[in-house]
Motif scaffolding. Structure first.
Motif, PDB file in Angstrom:
ATOM      1  N   ARG A  50     -84.232  65.815   1.960  1.00 25.89           N
ATOM      2  CA  ARG A  50     -85.368  65.452   1.122  1.00 25.89           C
ATOM      3  C   ARG A  50     -85.003  65.535  -0.352  1.00 25.89           C
ATOM      4  O   ARG A  50     -84.405  66.487  -0.803  1.00 25.89           O
ATOM      5  CB  ARG A  50     -86.538  66.394   1.422  1.00 25.89           C
ATOM      6  N   LYS A  51     -85.380  64.513  -1.089  1.00 24.19           N
ATOM      7  CA  LYS A  51     -85.168  64.471  -2.535  1.00 24.19           C
ATOM      8  C   LYS A  51     -86.515  64.623  -3.218  1.00 24.19           C
ATOM      9  O   LYS A  51     -87.512  64.075  -2.771  1.00 24.19           O
ATOM     10  CB  LYS A  51     -84.544  63.139  -2.965  1.00 24.19           C
ATOM     11  N   GLY A  52     -86.535  65.347  -4.318  1.00 26.80           N
ATOM     12  CA  GLY A  52     -87.793  65.545  -5.047  1.00 26.80           C
ATOM     13  C   GLY A  52     -88.579  66.704  -4.459  1.00 26.80           C
ATOM     14  O   GLY A  52     -88.064  67.529  -3.748  1.00 26.80           O
ATOM     15  N   GLY A  53     -89.854  66.742  -4.790  1.00 26.09           N
ATOM     16  CA  GLY A  53     -90.722  67.790  -4.296  1.00 26.09           C
ATOM     17  C   GLY A  53     -91.618  68.326  -5.404  1.00 26.09           C
ATOM     18  O   GLY A  53     -91.775  67.691  -6.440  1.00 26.09           O
ATOM     19  N   VAL A  54     -92.175  69.478  -5.166  1.00 26.14           N
ATOM     20  CA  VAL A  54     -93.078  70.087  -6.133  1.00 26.14           C
ATOM     21  C   VAL A  54     -92.304  71.008  -7.073  1.00 26.14           C
ATOM     22  O   VAL A  54     -91.125  71.271  -6.859  1.00 26.14           O
ATOM     23  CB  VAL A  54     -94.219  70.867  -5.418  1.00 26.14           C
ATOM     24  N   TRP A  55     -92.962  71.492  -8.074  1.00 26.86           N
ATOM     25  CA  TRP A  55     -92.422  72.390  -9.089  1.00 26.86           C
ATOM     26  C   TRP A  55     -91.183  71.763  -9.739  1.00 26.86           C
ATOM     27  O   TRP A  55     -90.077  72.267  -9.651  1.00 26.86           O
ATOM     28  CB  TRP A  55     -92.127  73.755  -8.513  1.00 26.86           C
ATOM     29  N   LYS A  56     -91.414  70.609 -10.365  1.00 29.99           N
ATOM     30  CA  LYS A  56     -90.369  69.838 -11.051  1.00 29.99           C
ATOM     31  C   LYS A  56     -89.196  69.508 -10.118  1.00 29.99           C
ATOM     32  O   LYS A  56     -88.038  69.679 -10.472  1.00 29.99           O
ATOM     33  CB  LYS A  56     -89.886  70.566 -12.299  1.00 29.99           C
ATOM     34  N   ASN A  57     -89.514  69.072  -8.920  1.00 28.30           N
ATOM     35  CA  ASN A  57     -88.539  68.660  -7.891  1.00 28.30           C
ATOM     36  C   ASN A  57     -87.620  69.775  -7.416  1.00 28.30           C
ATOM     37  O   ASN A  57     -86.511  69.516  -6.975  1.00 28.30           O
ATOM     38  CB  ASN A  57     -87.710  67.472  -8.374  1.00 28.30           C
ATOM     39  N   ARG A  58     -88.082  71.012  -7.473  1.00 26.14           N
ATOM     40  CA  ARG A  58     -87.236  72.127  -7.057  1.00 26.14           C
ATOM     41  C   ARG A  58     -87.493  72.580  -5.628  1.00 26.14           C
ATOM     42  O   ARG A  58     -86.634  73.179  -5.013  1.00 26.14           O
ATOM     43  CB  ARG A  58     -87.445  73.317  -7.990  1.00 26.14           C
ATOM     44  N   ILE A  59     -88.701  72.351  -5.136  1.00 29.92           N
ATOM     45  CA  ILE A  59     -89.035  72.841  -3.785  1.00 29.92           C
ATOM     46  C   ILE A  59     -89.302  71.660  -2.884  1.00 29.92           C
ATOM     47  O   ILE A  59     -90.058  70.802  -3.183  1.00 29.92           O
ATOM     48  CB  ILE A  59     -90.257  73.768  -3.841  1.00 29.92           C
TER      49      ILE A  59
END
Length: 94
Positions: free
Chosen positions: A85-94
């Protein structure tokens, strides 16, 4: 009876905040041999290793490694590495 009612109210409060994160979970890549190995490393050894194998950014690697101190985050990091998975929440950290 009080404990049951309090648990039900707490569950309602927690579930009401879930849609706030809709659409911010990043995009899944492909499940490959490398991502399966990365998932195994995240689950067995340490969560940040699986993210590094999948060539994620430094911030995501460190965040997964630090949050790996909590036991439940190992499972999430394993899934995250499995689907690459690429990206995510908390500035793409999680």
């Amino acid at each position: 009876m009080k404990k049951l009612l309090i648990s039900f109210i707490a569950l309602l409060i927690l579930s009401s905040s879930v849609p706030a994160f809709a659409g911010t979970h990043g995009t899944n890549g492909r499940v490959s041999g490398r991502s399966v190995g990365a998932a195994a490393l995240s689950l067995i050894i340490w969560p940040g290793i699986g993210q590094a194998v999948n060539d994620n950014g430094y911030d995501k690697n460190v965040t997964h490694a630090v949050l790996g101190l909590t036991g439940i985050f190992r499972i999430w990091s394993c899934y995250d590495a499995l689907v690459d998975r690429k990206g995510g929440v908390w500035k793409n950290r999680i």
